[in-house]
Design a protein around this motif. Structure first.
Motif, PDB file in Angstrom:
ATOM      1  N   UNK A 225       0.839  -1.189   0.000  1.00 41.24           N
ATOM      2  CA  UNK A 225       0.000   0.000   0.000  1.00 41.24           C
ATOM      3  C   UNK A 225       0.883   1.251   0.000  1.00 41.24           C
ATOM      4  N   UNK A 226       0.453   2.255  -0.744  1.00 39.26           N
ATOM      5  CA  UNK A 226       1.062   3.578  -0.678  1.00 39.26           C
ATOM      6  C   UNK A 226      -0.013   4.532  -0.177  1.00 39.26           C
ATOM      7  N   UNK A 227       0.232   5.127   0.990  1.00 42.02           N
ATOM      8  CA  UNK A 227      -0.730   6.055   1.588  1.00 42.02           C
ATOM      9  C   UNK A 227      -0.121   7.450   1.545  1.00 42.02           C
ATOM     10  N   UNK A 228      -0.779   8.342   0.830  1.00 41.92           N
ATOM     11  CA  UNK A 228      -0.254   9.690   0.674  1.00 41.92           C
ATOM     12  C   UNK A 228      -1.372  10.709   0.824  1.00 41.92           C
ATOM     13  N   UNK A 229      -1.016  11.989   0.754  1.00 40.14           N
ATOM     14  CA  UNK A 229      -1.995  13.049   0.957  1.00 40.14           C
ATOM     15  C   UNK A 229      -2.614  13.547  -0.346  1.00 40.14           C
ATOM     16  N   UNK A 230      -2.297  12.916  -1.470  1.00 43.98           N
ATOM     17  CA  UNK A 230      -2.884  13.301  -2.742  1.00 43.98           C
ATOM     18  C   UNK A 230      -4.186  12.543  -2.998  1.00 43.98           C
ATOM     19  N   UNK A 231      -5.029  13.114  -3.833  1.00 42.39           N
ATOM     20  CA  UNK A 231      -6.243  12.427  -4.262  1.00 42.39           C
ATOM     21  C   UNK A 231      -5.894  11.447  -5.377  1.00 42.39           C
ATOM     22  N   UNK A 232      -6.722  10.422  -5.528  1.00 45.65           N
ATOM     23  CA  UNK A 232      -6.450   9.388  -6.524  1.00 45.65           C
ATOM     24  C   UNK A 232      -6.465   9.913  -7.950  1.00 45.65           C
ATOM     25  N   UNK A 233      -7.135  11.033  -8.198  1.00 43.99           N
ATOM     26  CA  UNK A 233      -7.193  11.566  -9.552  1.00 43.99           C
ATOM     27  C   UNK A 233      -5.992  12.445  -9.896  1.00 43.99           C
ATOM     28  N   UNK A 234      -5.029  12.530  -8.980  1.00 42.72           N
ATOM     29  CA  UNK A 234      -3.817  13.293  -9.243  1.00 42.72           C
ATOM     30  C   UNK A 234      -2.989  12.600 -10.321  1.00 42.72           C
ATOM     31  N   UNK A 235      -2.457  13.383 -11.252  1.00 41.14           N
ATOM     32  CA  UNK A 235      -1.636  12.824 -12.327  1.00 41.14           C
ATOM     33  C   UNK A 235      -0.390  12.138 -11.781  1.00 41.14           C
ATOM     34  N   UNK A 236       0.157  12.669 -10.704  1.00 39.49           N
ATOM     35  CA  UNK A 236       1.353  12.074 -10.112  1.00 39.49           C
ATOM     36  C   UNK A 236       1.066  10.696  -9.542  1.00 39.49           C
ATOM     37  N   UNK A 237      -0.140  10.514  -9.017  1.00 37.64           N
ATOM     38  CA  UNK A 237      -0.507   9.253  -8.379  1.00 37.64           C
ATOM     39  C   UNK A 237      -0.775   8.152  -9.400  1.00 37.64           C
ATOM     40  N   UNK A 238      -1.219   8.507 -10.584  1.00 33.89           N
ATOM     41  CA  UNK A 238      -1.669   7.517 -11.562  1.00 33.89           C
ATOM     42  C   UNK A 238      -0.626   6.440 -11.838  1.00 33.89           C
ATOM     43  N   UNK A 239       0.614   6.829 -12.028  1.00 36.69           N
ATOM     44  CA  UNK A 239       1.638   5.837 -12.365  1.00 36.69           C
ATOM     45  C   UNK A 239       1.940   4.900 -11.189  1.00 36.69           C
ATOM     46  N   UNK A 240       1.785   5.419  -9.959  1.00 40.12           N
ATOM     47  CA  UNK A 240       1.979   4.567  -8.788  1.00 40.12           C
ATOM     48  C   UNK A 240       0.788   3.630  -8.606  1.00 40.12           C
ATOM     49  N   UNK A 241      -0.404   4.123  -8.895  1.00 37.10           N
ATOM     50  CA  UNK A 241      -1.608   3.317  -8.737  1.00 37.10           C
ATOM     51  C   UNK A 241      -1.607   2.115  -9.676  1.00 37.10           C
ATOM     52  N   UNK A 242      -0.835   2.191 -10.763  1.00 45.17           N
ATOM     53  CA  UNK A 242      -0.739   1.061 -11.682  1.00 45.17           C
ATOM     54  C   UNK A 242       0.119  -0.065 -11.115  1.00 45.17           C
ATOM     55  N   UNK A 243       0.901   0.232 -10.059  1.00 48.97           N
ATOM     56  CA  UNK A 243       1.833  -0.747  -9.501  1.00 48.97           C
ATOM     57  C   UNK A 243       1.467  -1.213  -8.098  1.00 48.97           C
ATOM     58  N   UNK A 244       0.687  -0.413  -7.354  1.00 45.96           N
ATOM     59  CA  UNK A 244       0.431  -0.694  -5.950  1.00 45.96           C
ATOM     60  C   UNK A 244      -0.930  -0.124  -5.582  1.00 45.96           C
ATOM     61  N   UNK A 245      -1.516  -0.627  -4.507  1.00 43.07           N
ATOM     62  CA  UNK A 245      -2.772  -0.062  -4.025  1.00 43.07           C
ATOM     63  C   UNK A 245      -2.491   1.282  -3.367  1.00 43.07           C
ATOM     64  N   UNK A 246      -3.062   2.341  -3.920  1.00 42.31           N
ATOM     65  CA  UNK A 246      -2.844   3.691  -3.411  1.00 42.31           C
ATOM     66  C   UNK A 246      -4.062   4.135  -2.613  1.00 42.31           C
ATOM     67  N   UNK A 247      -3.818   4.658  -1.442  1.00 39.63           N
ATOM     68  CA  UNK A 247      -4.896   5.150  -0.578  1.00 39.63           C
ATOM     69  C   UNK A 247      -4.718   6.637  -0.372  1.00 39.63           C
TER      70      UNK A 247
END
Length: 247
Positions: A225-247
């Motif tokens: 899991x990657x837990x961060x302060x960004x929303x899931x629709x953030x462009x920066x998060x998208x590439x991480x969300x393809x590899x790990x569960x992002x919260x």
């Protein structure tokens, strides 16, 4: 780059990563280490940072109980609230140190029953009065620069633990270079923490994404899991969300 710009960059890096090394700053700023040392000395004299051998620490990291000094405190609280959603009563947890972990420790609900092993005396103190949590502080050498215990004794103790979940902080995270830090002893402890748990959740403010430190803890795929302060629709998060569960 002007001196004021250099010093503002140094403070920015300290806010994000809590610790900076003179050698790294010299390369990033393209100036001599003597210039960096002078900047660090000036900032320390002004009370803006804490100078240590080979670099500096942020004031928020040096005095983590001071709410006034904690960088991005609201972002770290948001991360902590998200992390709570992974915890269930009866779990065994392994918890690292840092200001985000302190925010998490302060939020544990009173009706939660669990067993916690931590390498951070500060996290242990925060949880000590919780009525239903068993806190186990692992023994080792206390590192001034990281406020966690390190050494072979800690690694040996971690090898005997089979936890459900590890809450881990880090100073660097990128898809290419994985999870990294700047302290060799801390890296070894964090490796052992990951190995001690069935799953690992990385708690990380967004400014640390796409950054790397000199010493590798693990590949990115070792994190669940990657837990961060960004929303899931953030462009920066998208590439991480393809590899790990992002919260």
């Amino acid at each position: 780059m002007l001196k004021e710009e250099r010093q503002q960059y140094i403070i920015s890096q300290l806010n994000i990563h809590n610790k900076v090394l003179s050698t790294d700053l010299s390369a990033q700023l393209d100036v001599s280490e003597d210039t960096v040392r002078r900047d660090l000395n000036e900032l320390a004299d002004l009370g803006k940072i804490f100078k240590v051998y080979g670099g500096a620490l942020s004031k928020s990291f040096h005095y983590p109980f001071s709410a006034r000094e904690v960088y991005n405190k609201e972002g770290k609280k948001a991360i902590a609230r998200k992390a709570l959603g992974l915890i269930e009563s009866g779990m065994v947890l392994v918890v690292s140190g840092g200001t985000t972990m302190l925010e998490l420790a302060r939020m544990f609900p009173e009706d939660l029953y669990c067993t916690i092993f931590t390498v951070s005396p500060l996290v242990g103190i925060e949880l000590a009065e919780h009525p239903n949590i068993t806190v186990n502080l692992l023994a080792g050498r206390l590192e001034l620069n990281s406020h966690i215990v390190t050494g072979s004794q800690v690694i040996s103790q971690l090898s005997e633990i089979k936890a459900d979940l590890c809450f881990l902080g880090t100073n660097g995270i990128s898809l290419g270079n994985g999870i990294s830090d700047s302290d060799w002893e801390v890296v070894q402890v964090k490796k052992a923490m990951i190995n001690a748990a069935h799953k690992t959740a990385l708690l990380c403010i967004s400014e640390k994404l796409d950054s790397s430190k000199r010493m590798k803890i693990c590949n990115f795929n070792a994190v669940d899991y990657l837990i961060t302060d960004l929303h899931l629709d953030s462009a920066l998060i998208e590439k991480y969300a393809a590899k790990v569960t992002v919260i």
